[in-house]
Design a protein around this motif. Structure first.
Motif, PDB file in Angstrom:
ATOM      1  N   MET A 164       0.872  -1.180   0.000  1.00 29.42           N
ATOM      2  CA  MET A 164       0.000   0.000   0.000  1.00 29.42           C
ATOM      3  C   MET A 164       0.906   1.226   0.000  1.00 29.42           C
ATOM      4  SD  MET A 164      -3.209   1.074   0.084  1.00 29.42           S
ATOM      5  CE  MET A 164      -4.085  -0.378   0.624  1.00 29.42           C
ATOM      6  N   ILE A 165       0.670   2.112  -0.964  1.00 31.57           N
ATOM      7  CA  ILE A 165       1.428   3.359  -1.041  1.00 31.57           C
ATOM      8  C   ILE A 165       0.460   4.504  -0.811  1.00 31.57           C
ATOM      9  CG2 ILE A 165       2.873   4.862  -2.452  1.00 31.57           C
ATOM     10  CD1 ILE A 165       3.657   2.390  -4.093  1.00 31.57           C
ATOM     11  N   ALA A 166       0.747   5.296   0.188  1.00 27.30           N
ATOM     12  CA  ALA A 166      -0.027   6.511   0.444  1.00 27.30           C
ATOM     13  C   ALA A 166       0.822   7.689  -0.020  1.00 27.30           C
ATOM     14  CB  ALA A 166      -0.340   6.638   1.931  1.00 27.30           C
ATOM     15  N   ALA A 167       0.177   8.642  -0.689  1.00 27.12           N
ATOM     16  CA  ALA A 167       0.890   9.822  -1.171  1.00 27.12           C
ATOM     17  C   ALA A 167       0.041  11.059  -0.896  1.00 27.12           C
ATOM     18  CB  ALA A 167       1.173   9.693  -2.664  1.00 27.12           C
ATOM     19  N   TRP A 168       0.719  12.145  -0.540  1.00 21.62           N
ATOM     20  CA  TRP A 168       0.008  13.386  -0.253  1.00 21.62           C
ATOM     21  C   TRP A 168       0.930  14.559  -0.550  1.00 21.62           C
ATOM     22  CZ3 TRP A 168       2.099   9.992   3.109  1.00 21.62           C
ATOM     23  CH2 TRP A 168       3.036  10.466   4.024  1.00 21.62           C
ATOM     24  N   GLY A 169       0.353  15.726  -0.644  1.00 20.27           N
ATOM     25  CA  GLY A 169       1.138  16.928  -0.885  1.00 20.27           C
ATOM     26  C   GLY A 169       0.557  17.739  -2.017  1.00 20.27           C
ATOM     27  N   ASP A 170       1.348  18.613  -2.589  1.00 21.67           N
ATOM     28  CA  ASP A 170       0.949  19.410  -3.735  1.00 21.67           C
ATOM     29  C   ASP A 170       1.600  18.782  -4.965  1.00 21.67           C
ATOM     30  OD1 ASP A 170       0.740  21.285  -5.827  1.00 21.67           O
ATOM     31  OD2 ASP A 170       0.489  22.905  -4.378  1.00 21.67           O
ATOM     32  N   LEU A 203       5.628  18.785  -4.651  1.00 20.48           N
ATOM     33  CA  LEU A 203       5.871  18.665  -3.206  1.00 20.48           C
ATOM     34  C   LEU A 203       5.107  17.444  -2.700  1.00 20.48           C
ATOM     35  CD1 LEU A 203       5.424  22.435  -2.283  1.00 20.48           C
ATOM     36  CD2 LEU A 203       7.557  21.201  -2.744  1.00 20.48           C
ATOM     37  N   ILE A 204       5.686  16.288  -2.932  1.00 20.36           N
ATOM     38  CA  ILE A 204       5.008  15.017  -2.670  1.00 20.36           C
ATOM     39  C   ILE A 204       5.689  14.295  -1.519  1.00 20.36           C
ATOM     40  CG2 ILE A 204       4.341  12.794  -3.661  1.00 20.36           C
ATOM     41  CD1 ILE A 204       4.561  14.158  -6.441  1.00 20.36           C
ATOM     42  N   ARG A 205       4.895  13.765  -0.633  1.00 17.69           N
ATOM     43  CA  ARG A 205       5.369  12.902   0.454  1.00 17.69           C
ATOM     44  C   ARG A 205       4.717  11.540   0.236  1.00 17.69           C
ATOM     45  NH1 ARG A 205       6.940  15.379   5.414  1.00 17.69           N
ATOM     46  NH2 ARG A 205       7.527  13.221   5.778  1.00 17.69           N
ATOM     47  N   LEU A 214      12.800   8.720  -7.838  1.00 16.89           N
ATOM     48  CA  LEU A 214      12.334   7.694  -8.774  1.00 16.89           C
ATOM     49  C   LEU A 214      10.851   7.382  -8.580  1.00 16.89           C
ATOM     50  CD1 LEU A 214      15.356   5.226  -8.565  1.00 16.89           C
ATOM     51  CD2 LEU A 214      14.879   6.946 -10.329  1.00 16.89           C
ATOM     52  N   LEU A 215      10.379   7.434  -7.349  1.00 21.43           N
ATOM     53  CA  LEU A 215       8.998   7.076  -7.042  1.00 21.43           C
ATOM     54  C   LEU A 215       8.020   8.210  -7.336  1.00 21.43           C
ATOM     55  CD1 LEU A 215       7.069   4.947  -5.906  1.00 21.43           C
ATOM     56  CD2 LEU A 215       7.573   5.845  -3.610  1.00 21.43           C
ATOM     57  N   HIS A 216       8.410   9.449  -7.099  1.00 16.86           N
ATOM     58  CA  HIS A 216       7.471  10.567  -7.223  1.00 16.86           C
ATOM     59  C   HIS A 216       6.921  10.780  -8.631  1.00 16.86           C
ATOM     60  CE1 HIS A 216       8.447  12.510  -3.087  1.00 16.86           C
ATOM     61  NE2 HIS A 216       7.966  11.291  -2.987  1.00 16.86           N
ATOM     62  N   GLU A 223       2.006  10.620 -11.825  1.00 19.66           N
ATOM     63  CA  GLU A 223       1.235  10.034 -12.931  1.00 19.66           C
ATOM     64  C   GLU A 223      -0.074   9.429 -12.417  1.00 19.66           C
ATOM     65  OE1 GLU A 223       1.730   6.470 -16.204  1.00 19.66           O
ATOM     66  OE2 GLU A 223       3.531   7.409 -15.389  1.00 19.66           O
ATOM     67  N   MET A 224      -0.014   8.763 -11.281  1.00 19.67           N
ATOM     68  CA  MET A 224      -1.224   8.186 -10.702  1.00 19.67           C
ATOM     69  C   MET A 224      -2.203   9.279 -10.268  1.00 19.67           C
ATOM     70  SD  MET A 224      -1.036   4.896 -10.922  1.00 19.67           S
ATOM     71  CE  MET A 224      -0.337   5.302 -12.530  1.00 19.67           C
ATOM     72  N   PHE A 225      -1.672  10.366  -9.700  1.00 15.95           N
ATOM     73  CA  PHE A 225      -2.517  11.495  -9.313  1.00 15.95           C
ATOM     74  C   PHE A 225      -3.185  12.107 -10.548  1.00 15.95           C
ATOM     75  CE2 PHE A 225      -3.082  16.066  -8.689  1.00 15.95           C
ATOM     76  CZ  PHE A 225      -3.950  16.059  -7.613  1.00 15.95           C
TER      77      PHE A 225
END
Length: 123
Positions: free
Chosen positions: A48-54, A59-61, A80-82, A87-89
């Motif tokens: 499970m990958i959770a992502a948040w930010g702008d 500005l992704i965490r 590499l991950l961001h 793209e998913m966002f």
């Protein structure tokens, strides 16, 4: 894939327990335990990958939760991950979903002010 609009009566108790257990999560380990438990019946997964930010400003965490050996947040290079997360966002927005925004109860909270400024800055 289609989902039934209602759950059979026998499954409602189990579903309610899964949701109720989520409310009690207080740390990363408890989240891992919950994700490996009954939620697997509704959302099977190994990672499970959770992502948040702008996402527009980059500005992704992120946080990675998995029971797999070596699959940990600190083992992945954000550079590499961001791009994948961005793209998913973008895909999420393209299919008509909206940004999720959480505002704390306290209207004077610095978090609310920060979240508001992010929303105002978003295109």
């Amino acid at each position: 894939m289609s989902f039934p609009s209602t759950l059979p009566a026998a499954d409602l108790g189990r579903y309610f327990k899964v949701i109720q257990d989520a409310v009690d999560i207080r740390n990363h380990y408890e989240l891992l335990q919950w994700l490996q438990g009954d939620i697997q019946g509704y959302l099977p997964h190994e990672i499970m990958i959770a992502a948040w930010g702008d996402f527009h400003l980059g500005l992704i965490r992120h946080d990675i939760v998995s029971n797999l050996p070596g699959v940990r947040t600190e083992h992945y290079n954000a550079e590499l991950l961001h791009p994948f997360l961005r793209e998913m966002f973008d895909h999420w927005i393209d299919i008509g979903k909206s940004r999720s925004v959480w505002f704390p109860e306290n209207p004077e909270s610095p978090l609310k002010e920060a979240a508001s400024s992010v929303l105002l800055a978003a295109p």
